[in-house]
Design a protein around this motif. Structure first.
Motif, PDB file in Angstrom:
ATOM      1  N   ALA A 345     -41.276 -21.309 -46.568  1.00 54.13           N
ATOM      2  CA  ALA A 345     -39.972 -21.750 -46.064  1.00 54.13           C
ATOM      3  C   ALA A 345     -39.208 -22.585 -47.088  1.00 54.13           C
ATOM      4  CB  ALA A 345     -40.162 -22.559 -44.781  1.00 54.13           C
ATOM      5  N   ASP A 346     -39.788 -22.772 -48.258  1.00 57.91           N
ATOM      6  CA  ASP A 346     -39.189 -23.630 -49.283  1.00 57.91           C
ATOM      7  C   ASP A 346     -37.773 -23.175 -49.639  1.00 57.91           C
ATOM      8  OD1 ASP A 346     -39.734 -25.706 -51.548  1.00 57.91           O
ATOM      9  OD2 ASP A 346     -38.895 -23.944 -52.566  1.00 57.91           O
ATOM     10  N   ILE A 397     -42.082 -18.359 -40.772  1.00 55.09           N
ATOM     11  CA  ILE A 397     -41.080 -19.364 -41.161  1.00 55.09           C
ATOM     12  C   ILE A 397     -40.350 -19.877 -39.927  1.00 55.09           C
ATOM     13  CG2 ILE A 397     -38.897 -19.711 -42.396  1.00 55.09           C
ATOM     14  CD1 ILE A 397     -39.958 -17.839 -44.565  1.00 55.09           C
ATOM     15  N   HIS A 398     -40.050 -18.962 -38.990  1.00 50.20           N
ATOM     16  CA  HIS A 398     -39.355 -19.386 -37.777  1.00 50.20           C
ATOM     17  C   HIS A 398     -40.180 -20.377 -36.970  1.00 50.20           C
ATOM     18  CE1 HIS A 398     -37.967 -18.806 -33.501  1.00 50.20           C
ATOM     19  NE2 HIS A 398     -36.865 -19.197 -34.104  1.00 50.20           N
ATOM     20  N   GLU A 399     -41.514 -20.230 -37.022  1.00 45.79           N
ATOM     21  CA  GLU A 399     -42.380 -21.182 -36.325  1.00 45.79           C
ATOM     22  C   GLU A 399     -42.137 -22.604 -36.822  1.00 45.79           C
ATOM     23  OE1 GLU A 399     -45.113 -21.330 -33.924  1.00 45.79           O
ATOM     24  OE2 GLU A 399     -43.799 -19.681 -33.290  1.00 45.79           O
ATOM     25  N   LYS A 400     -41.823 -22.733 -38.100  1.00 45.09           N
ATOM     26  CA  LYS A 400     -41.570 -24.063 -38.667  1.00 45.09           C
ATOM     27  C   LYS A 400     -40.223 -24.625 -38.220  1.00 45.09           C
ATOM     28  CE  LYS A 400     -44.427 -23.046 -42.728  1.00 45.09           C
ATOM     29  NZ  LYS A 400     -44.578 -23.112 -44.196  1.00 45.09           N
ATOM     30  N   TYR A 401     -39.374 -23.766 -37.681  1.00 47.89           N
ATOM     31  CA  TYR A 401     -38.037 -24.192 -37.249  1.00 47.89           C
ATOM     32  C   TYR A 401     -37.884 -24.135 -35.731  1.00 47.89           C
ATOM     33  CZ  TYR A 401     -35.992 -24.515 -41.907  1.00 47.89           C
ATOM     34  OH  TYR A 401     -35.683 -24.912 -43.188  1.00 47.89           O
ATOM     35  N   LYS A 402     -39.018 -23.968 -35.012  1.00 46.77           N
ATOM     36  CA  LYS A 402     -38.890 -23.787 -33.564  1.00 46.77           C
ATOM     37  C   LYS A 402     -38.283 -25.005 -32.878  1.00 46.77           C
ATOM     38  CE  LYS A 402     -43.765 -25.012 -32.751  1.00 46.77           C
ATOM     39  NZ  LYS A 402     -45.068 -24.513 -32.232  1.00 46.77           N
ATOM     40  N   SER A 409     -29.748 -20.480 -37.789  1.00 46.55           N
ATOM     41  CA  SER A 409     -28.832 -19.430 -38.243  1.00 46.55           C
ATOM     42  C   SER A 409     -28.322 -19.711 -39.648  1.00 46.55           C
ATOM     43  CB  SER A 409     -27.665 -19.275 -37.268  1.00 46.55           C
ATOM     44  OG  SER A 409     -28.109 -18.765 -36.030  1.00 46.55           O
ATOM     45  N   SER A 410     -27.987 -20.975 -39.915  1.00 48.94           N
ATOM     46  CA  SER A 410     -27.522 -21.328 -41.264  1.00 48.94           C
ATOM     47  C   SER A 410     -28.640 -21.132 -42.281  1.00 48.94           C
ATOM     48  CB  SER A 410     -27.037 -22.783 -41.292  1.00 48.94           C
ATOM     49  OG  SER A 410     -25.933 -22.948 -40.450  1.00 48.94           O
ATOM     50  N   TYR A 411     -29.856 -21.526 -41.895  1.00 47.46           N
ATOM     51  CA  TYR A 411     -31.001 -21.363 -42.798  1.00 47.46           C
ATOM     52  C   TYR A 411     -31.218 -19.885 -43.123  1.00 47.46           C
ATOM     53  CZ  TYR A 411     -35.795 -21.132 -44.465  1.00 47.46           C
ATOM     54  OH  TYR A 411     -36.910 -20.854 -45.210  1.00 47.46           O
ATOM     55  N   VAL A 412     -31.167 -19.036 -42.097  1.00 45.52           N
ATOM     56  CA  VAL A 412     -31.392 -17.606 -42.310  1.00 45.52           C
ATOM     57  C   VAL A 412     -30.390 -17.042 -43.305  1.00 45.52           C
ATOM     58  CG1 VAL A 412     -31.267 -15.330 -41.218  1.00 45.52           C
ATOM     59  CG2 VAL A 412     -32.505 -17.179 -40.094  1.00 45.52           C
ATOM     60  N   THR A 444     -35.012 -14.154 -32.745  1.00 49.00           N
ATOM     61  CA  THR A 444     -35.270 -15.547 -33.117  1.00 49.00           C
ATOM     62  C   THR A 444     -34.068 -16.442 -32.824  1.00 49.00           C
ATOM     63  OG1 THR A 444     -34.468 -15.251 -35.391  1.00 49.00           O
ATOM     64  CG2 THR A 444     -36.828 -14.859 -34.985  1.00 49.00           C
ATOM     65  N   GLY A 445     -32.953 -15.823 -32.441  1.00 55.01           N
ATOM     66  CA  GLY A 445     -31.752 -16.603 -32.139  1.00 55.01           C
ATOM     67  C   GLY A 445     -30.747 -16.646 -33.264  1.00 55.01           C
ATOM     68  N   TYR A 446     -30.971 -15.864 -34.302  1.00 57.09           N
ATOM     69  CA  TYR A 446     -30.037 -15.857 -35.430  1.00 57.09           C
ATOM     70  C   TYR A 446     -28.708 -15.235 -35.021  1.00 57.09           C
ATOM     71  CZ  TYR A 446     -27.752 -13.860 -39.536  1.00 57.09           C
ATOM     72  OH  TYR A 446     -26.819 -13.470 -40.467  1.00 57.09           O
ATOM     73  N   LYS A 447     -27.627 -15.938 -35.353  1.00 49.79           N
ATOM     74  CA  LYS A 447     -26.267 -15.448 -35.147  1.00 49.79           C
ATOM     75  C   LYS A 447     -25.537 -15.556 -36.477  1.00 49.79           C
ATOM     76  CE  LYS A 447     -27.001 -15.064 -30.708  1.00 49.79           C
ATOM     77  NZ  LYS A 447     -27.217 -13.723 -30.109  1.00 49.79           N
ATOM     78  N   SER A 448     -24.910 -14.472 -36.889  1.00 44.15           N
ATOM     79  CA  SER A 448     -24.229 -14.466 -38.181  1.00 44.15           C
ATOM     80  C   SER A 448     -23.120 -15.511 -38.214  1.00 44.15           C
ATOM     81  CB  SER A 448     -23.640 -13.084 -38.468  1.00 44.15           C
ATOM     82  OG  SER A 448     -22.902 -13.104 -39.662  1.00 44.15           O
TER      83      SER A 448
END
Length: 1017
Positions: A345-346, A397-402, A409-412, A444-448
């Motif tokens: 996730a770095d 990686i998403h587990e680290k952001y749960k 979304s910004s991270y993705v 995962t909930g990602y929105k553009s």
């Protein structure tokens, strides 16, 4: 009824003219259909489509295909037509079909004949009605028009239906490409060949395209909210914008598709119209367990569509537990070895020099290097397939952001998508991967954060192919060029820190062109060429390991995490590969998952050992770590290993519950000359090395022959083979075209024997490309009274039994079942064609043997027999098993002339026994009696007490269990000989031969006891 009577009058009138063909009656049948169906449906006849594999008529309701009619001329036998290849394809792929000669109508549902009606027949050269059938025909035809595809409710059913239609899509595309009439499909084929697969054939392209089309429609349907409708045109708007390649493809499919292919693509759309894909696969990626149908879907589809291709391409679903273990381990290695707290996730960055990306390749301006800030942890799945590894990276990686969903979304968009890369060659897998990752990100909930979501960096490319210079836009299909250019940019510029994946396994690699990496690097150990004639370094998995190594080395630091074939760990011919990996990396970790059915692996406690895949070759997980070495001299890597034995489920459980940190790694003490990645018991090595190597004494040798097709090019008898070759069109199948060879121990057969492929073709025989007669060495066995020593180069089983002798040349697996064997002729034909024998001995070594063995050792045949006896000494096999497993045998020099003579005498008897030429008085009597008469049909080969049952009534009696279990080269001759003859009726000579095999094995066991008394008194 009147409509049918009018139709029959019209057909009868046309038939009476005497010049009618099947085309003559087309308007008549269309008129009949319109009358019976009240013009609610349209029956169309398109000659252009028929030229490309379409049935003669398509019945449609608007733009929805309802059924198909294949018509033949009046009087053409429909039974024969029904058996044709084309009709079989229709029956396999089209659910609602009529076959007719305009008088008889056969109605099929899902390939099964359900109704038949004959409304007319030819009598006295005229067509006369059959009134009794007319009413039934009308009912059947109306029912034919009411058919609708049934709702598809599970993934297996959908995969089967997709595969059926895709088979016809492939056939239609193949015909279009073979036609002289040019189309945009021809342009796409040319572009595909130019930028992706340079040697792809039209047949292969049609195959690839059919797969991709099926999956593209699948992707579109997955995003479809209007379930009652679905079409080619609709599909384009449903493909996500983050997948530009597929969108461009479906712009063509939806609006520019060759009209000759429209019917079958519409038929494929009809399958999806009957499917609520999202509901059916609603559990997708809620977890990644094996029970999830979506993770199996591509493999299931390919298994239905083309199982041979699935096997050839090494396409195997990677179990979730394996993927999870590798991704978790890579994450921990980044944290532990590189001090990156967030691991995968770095978000840290670095500045690199890259080629400036240009829009087109105009002019000859020099390449410009510019600074670019990029993420440090760039991840590449080298053989993405359906995206399982990249999906697992995203999930972990998403587990680290749960608990940080607000920034997800910004991270993705800023820190995940830009540094995740995947290369995939198969268009269908590529489509599946994009679809999978898009759905996963959505779940995962990602929105553009922008109007258009950024594309996923998964590219359609040959991972191993060198990056092209920027390709100019090709007419009509610039999207091929764009995909190639972007993939090439990643290959040249991306600082890949993590290479992961499950590379394909393909011993006969198709990747032999201009590659990014050079396998020649793996043929050297400390600057010295390894000198091997036969090796498997061209297997695709080896090239992908070299590719991952290349990317990490180019970056200067990083991790490689693969699951691959495990043969490279201890195969002696892979020593250059191991040396190269040791030079590149600092730490190498191997978790051997075993499961090698080819080696007959069992757990140390004797319990079954299973593979984590449905394949025969064993596998292992490879984790390699390289750190930066600024100004430091690189030393060879530290190698640590661990291994898992047992059932498949137990291995899954272990992988699910462990990771890099918890595995009990043990350091391997490797060394020259082989640098094995496995611990070896080297006790007795100094004593062993004092002897002489077989390859040094007998310098002329070769791998055993490969027929490429036993079914076509071999037979049990000479006459049988000559008949077989003649039936294949051979103009001459005489003595110069066939030869005896050792197939397996005690089983000499006949094979088509040709110097080259060209020599075979001159005789009218088409041999496979994999055919190898090894003529330059095999020919020596034809000079008369010759002997060959058959030895496995290595042996992966627990029993060192990979030795045999023959008076002819041998098949590659005759002496060793897993890795193959070679044969050493005792005599070779003298150079110059004088037909004089020359002993295949190194003079210096023979001189030393004679000095130690005395006068008897002056006989080359006695030396041969001495060697053979040593190889059958039980204590020799057990004491030096470690070395015999990994290289050709080294034979001890004789202790004394007396020792040599005694051993040579034992060896002579063994040689005669194994050539089935021992004096009858040497053989024990009473074994393998055959007490019951019958048809002698071999239906089984089972030991029941002392009886070997060949069918329910007949058997060989008094067969000792030790003879039944005795092995040579990994095979039990007593079992193998019979099993290879299942379905054959034994003749008298066969029965006597089998009795001789059993007696010979019993005597061999006795002689081995005598050898042991002499060898180790």
């Amino acid at each position: 009824m009147q409509a049918v009577q009018d139709y029959l009058k019209d057909v009868a009138r046309k038939f009476a003219k005497g010049n009618a063909t099947e085309h003559t009656y087309r308007e008549s049948l269309v008129a009949l259909s319109d009358a019976l169906l009240k013009d609610k449906f349209e029956l169309t006849n398109e000659p252009k489509r028929q030229a490309c594999g379409a049935p003669d008529y398509i019945l449609e309701d608007g733009d929805v295909p309802i059924g198909y009619i294949e018509a033949k001329d009046v009087g053409v036998p429909l039974d024969r037509t029904e058996k044709s290849d084309q009709m079989q394809r229709y029956l396999h792929s089209l659910d609602n079909l009529i076959l007719t000669d305009y008088l008889e109508f056969r109605f099929y549902r899902k390939g099964i004949l359900v109704n038949t009606a004959r409304i007319g027949e030819v009598k006295g050269g005229k067509i006369v009605p059959v009134p009794a059938e007319i009413e039934a025909f009308c009912a059947y035809y109306i029912e034919f028009s009411t058919y609708r595809t049934q709702s598809i409710k599970n993934s297996l059913q959908l995969a089967e239906m997709m595969a059926k239609k895709a088979v016809l899509v492939k056939d239609v595309f193949r015909r279009i490409l073979a036609s002289e009439e040019q189309s945009s499909l021809h342009d796409q084929f040319d572009a595909f060949r130019q930028v992706l697969l340079h040697d792809v054939t039209r047949e292969e392209f049609a195959d690839i395209y059919a797969e991709t089309l099926a999956y593209g429609l699948f992707t579109a349907r997955l995003h479809d909210k209007t379930l009652d409708t679905f079409s080619r045109g609709e599909a384009y708007n449903l493909i996500p914008r983050s997948n530009p390649f597929l969108r461009e493809l479906f712009a063509y499919v939806g609006t520019k598709l060759d009209e000759r292919a429209e019917w079958i693509v519409d038929e494929l759309c009809d399958v999806f119209r009957a499917t609520d894909v999202k509901k059916m696969l609603g559990t997708f990626n809620k977890g990644t367990g094996r029970s999830d149908p979506y993770l199996h879907f591509y493999e299931t589809f390919l298994g239905q569509y083309n199982p041979q291709k699935k096997k050839a391409r090494g396409v195997w679903y990677t179990p979730e537990s394996v993927v999870g273990f590798i991704v978790r381990s890579v994450d921990q290695i980044l944290q532990d070895k590189f001090k990156l707290e967030d691991g995968l996730a770095d978000i840290s960055t670095t500045t690199i020099k890259v080629d400036a990306q240009r829009g087109s390749r105009r002019g000859k301006a020099p390449v410009v290097k510019v600074d670019k800030v990029v993420h440090r942890v760039q991840v590449l799945d080298v053989a993405t397939g359906t995206g399982t590894f990249l999906a697992e990276v995203i999930s972990q990686i998403h587990e680290k952001y749960k608990n940080q969903q607000g920034m997800w979304s910004s991270y993705v968009e800023e820190h995940l998508i830009p540094r995740l890369h995947g290369f995939e060659l198969l268009m269908a897998s590529y489509a599946m991967c994009h679809m999978k990752l898009e759905i996963l990100l959505d779940e995962t909930g990602y929105k553009s954060k922008s109007k258009t979501a950024p594309r996923l960096n998964v590219y359609l490319t040959n991972s191993l192919q060198k990056p092209d210079e920027e390709v100019d836009k090709l007419p009509l299909i610039e999207w091929f060029s764009r995909e190639s250019n972007e993939a090439s940019y990643i290959k040249k510029n991306a600082p890949i820190m993590v290479a992961i994946g499950n590379p394909p396994y393909s011993g006969i690699s198709s990747n032999m062109g201009d590659l990014i990496v050079d396998i020649e690097d793996y043929k050297y150990v400390d600057g010295e060429h390894f000198g091997e004639k036969k090796h498997w370094l061209h297997d695709d998995y080896v090239k992908f390991i070299r590719l991952g190594e290349h990317f990490v080395e180019k970056n200067g630091e990083g991790v490689m995490g693969y699951i691959t074939n495990h043969s490279y760990l201890d195969n002696p011919t892979f020593r250059g590969m191991r040396w190269h990996l040791l030079r590149t990396f600092d730490e190498i970790y191997v978790l051997d998952l075993h499961g090698n059915a080819n080696r007959r692996e069992v757990s140390p406690d004797g319990s079954p050992d299973n593979n984590v895949f449905d394949i025969r070759m064993g596998v292992s997980i490879l984790l390699c770590v390289r750190k930066k070495h600024a100004g430091k001299k690189k030393t060879l890597a530290k190698v640590s290993t661990a291994e898992i034995w047992g059932t498949r489920d137990s291995k899954y459980t272990y992988l699910e519950g462990n990771d890099f940190r918890s595995v009990p790694w043990k350091e391997v003490k490797y060394g020259a000359p082989f640098y094995f990645f496995k611990s070896q018991d080297n006790t007795g090595e100094d004593e062993y090395r004092k002897g002489f190597s077989l390859t040094d004494l007998l310098p002329i040798y070769t791998t055993g022959v490969q027929t490429g097709s036993e079914e076509r090019l071999t037979a049990f008898t000479k006459a049988e083979l000559q008949r077989k070759l003649t039936q294949q069109g051979a103009t001459h199948a005489g003595a110069d075209a066939v030869a005896p060879y050792l197939h397996k121990a005690f089983d000499t057969r006949w094979m088509g024997f040709f110097e080259t492929h060209g020599a075979a073709k001159k005789l009218g025989i088409d041999v496979p490309l994999s055919y190898r007669s090894r003529y330059d060495i095999s020919k020596h066995m034809a000079i008369g009274d010759n002997h060959s020593l058959i030895v496995g180069r290595s042996n992966k089983s627990k029993v060192m039994d990979h030795f045999f002798a023959s008076d002819t040349f041998s098949e590659v697996k005759s002496g060793e079942s897993s890795t193959g064997s070679v044969f050493f002729p005792l005599y070779i034909e003298e150079e110059g064609g004088l037909l004089a024998k020359q002993v295949n001995f190194d003079p210096k070594i023979w001189k030393k043997i004679k000095a130690a063995g005395g006068k008897a050792a002056e006989s080359e045949l006695a030396v041969f027999d001495y060697i053979y006896a040593v190889l059958f000494a039980p204590s020799y096999r057990s004491a030096y098993a470690t070395f015999l497993r990994s290289h050709f045998p080294t034979i001890p020099y004789p202790k004394s002339p007396e020792f040599f003579s005694a051993m040579a005498k034992h060896g002579e008897l063994l040689r005669l026994l194994h050539n089935l030429k021992a004096d009858a008085k040497e053989l024990p009597v009473g074994h393998a009696s055959y007490p019951v008469d019958g048809d002698h049909l071999v239906e089984k080969a089972v030991l029941d007490g002392a009886k070997v049952l060949i069918n329910d009534d007949q058997y060989f009696d008094n067969v000792p269990e030790e003879a039944w279990e005795f092995t040579i080269g990994g095979y039990s001759p007593a079992q193998k000989w019979l099993k290879d003859r299942r379905g054959r009726n034994l003749v008298l000579a066969d029965i006597k031969h089998y009795q001789k095999i059993i007696a010979t094995i019993v005597k061999t066991l006795d002689v081995m006891g005598e050898v042991e008394k002499t060898y180790a008194p």
